[in-house]
Motif scaffolding. Sequence first.
Motif, PDB file in Angstrom:
ATOM      1  N   ARG A 182       1.083  -0.616  -0.141  1.00  0.00           N
ATOM      2  CA  ARG A 182       0.120  -0.213  -0.143  1.00  0.00           C
ATOM      3  C   ARG A 182       0.480   1.076   0.230  1.00  0.00           C
ATOM      4  N   PRO A 183       0.880   2.622  -0.461  1.00  0.00           N
ATOM      5  CA  PRO A 183       1.379   3.831  -0.035  1.00  0.00           C
ATOM      6  C   PRO A 183       1.163   3.313   1.004  1.00  0.00           C
ATOM      7  N   PHE A 184       2.170   4.547   1.144  1.00  0.00           N
ATOM      8  CA  PHE A 184       3.251   4.712   2.749  1.00  0.00           C
ATOM      9  C   PHE A 184       3.737   6.044   2.806  1.00  0.00           C
ATOM     10  N   GLY A 185       3.632   6.912   3.705  1.00  0.00           N
ATOM     11  CA  GLY A 185       3.504   8.297   3.575  1.00  0.00           C
ATOM     12  C   GLY A 185       4.492   8.797   5.463  1.00  0.00           C
ATOM     13  N   LEU A 186       5.184   9.472   5.726  1.00  0.00           N
ATOM     14  CA  LEU A 186       5.648  10.228   6.772  1.00  0.00           C
ATOM     15  C   LEU A 186       5.688  11.458   6.881  1.00  0.00           C
ATOM     16  N   TYR A 187       4.399  11.728   8.155  1.00  0.00           N
ATOM     17  CA  TYR A 187       3.446  13.218   8.566  1.00  0.00           C
ATOM     18  C   TYR A 187       4.506  13.340   9.900  1.00  0.00           C
TER      19      TYR A 187
END
Length: 414
Positions: A28-33
């Motif tokens: 799945r797409p993975f991001g960091l905030y």
Amino acid sequence: MPGALPDGEPVPVAGTLPGSALGGLGERPFGLYVHVPFCTTRCGYCDFNTYTAAELGAGPAAVSPGTYPDLAIAEIRFARRVLARDGHRTDIPVSTVFFGGGTPTLLPPSALGAILRAIDAEFGLAPGAEVTTEANPESVDEASLSDLRAQGLTRVSFGMQSAVPSVLTVLDRVHRPGRPAQCAAWARAAGFEHVSLDLIYGTPGESDADWRRSLDAAVAAGPDHVSAYALTVEAGTRLAARVRRGELAAPDDDVLADRYLAADEILAAAGYGWYEISNWAVSGPSRCAHNMLYWTGGDWWGIGPGAHSHVGGTRWWNVRHPAAYAARIAAGSSPGHAREILSAAERQLERVMLLTRLADGCPDTVLGPAGRANVAQVVADGLAEAGALARGRIVLTRRGRLLADAVTQKLTEP
């Protein structure tokens, strides 16, 4: 003051996630905030988890813009260890990074760059990764925007809120009305691929003409993305106290609806298409990829005090105060305050709710039997497009966007 954190079950000291969360990780797409919890002043309507220097105090234990980057980098490394499967490094390319706050640009560009390099070192940035920072218009200038671009940031979102001085005064905003447009021009000159302006409508005392003036000013500044949010009076804020004392009138729902319609009309005429209820962009690439990750069921790790994370149906949130966060990080333990493991029914409800907010719509195959039975009535009531339904998707009409919560309730009935 910042709002309270929700309750939940304790987060393990080691931050360990259940096996169900790790299944499919990396697919799945993975991001960091990255939450930066500092502001020069607190706006009267804001209940975000942010702190002024006076609120944080001084002393060796106080967290400051100077000490914070090392804390964020330590949590990035902690996250990488938690997400390693069976102790072995697994590629989890980061497709989006979002520096939010607070005012991330109170940190020097080199600090944001150091955090970004740590993310790349631990996880690897995907080719073409979107890297966004929010910015108060008074916290940047031509030189700092050029430096931010040189550090690898690709997108900047300026908090414009309004172009009308009296409205900015009620909101306790400190920037000059023309400053966001100047910042947008500087950002373009610096080479930022995408520039966004954020607006707020429904401020007490704001007139229809004031709102149109703000929209016209935003369009004239030439961003490729505009966000417009209805003002919410949050408990515990100065604005809420003023409304309670009768100094200011609470936002009127009918006025808010009219302002939203005006925004959609003006932005559409200027070439901005809505892609989420509160967001408009000039093209597909101009959409905020990080927010799309939230809305379409991706995974993300939230770095910093009070930041929220979601991986594979497990959601958790960090301790709120920077000092408590720093103590957890120094101890090598999870900064998580609490978590919840979503049930299949909860994940289904959230999926329908979020996808329905998008112009791409929600596939009707996602609905349960009762929801599918209600779709025809939603279309008959003028809340969803008949043509889109014929293609198997539920897409809200303009009226439907005003009543999105009611539509979601109809589509998620058991």
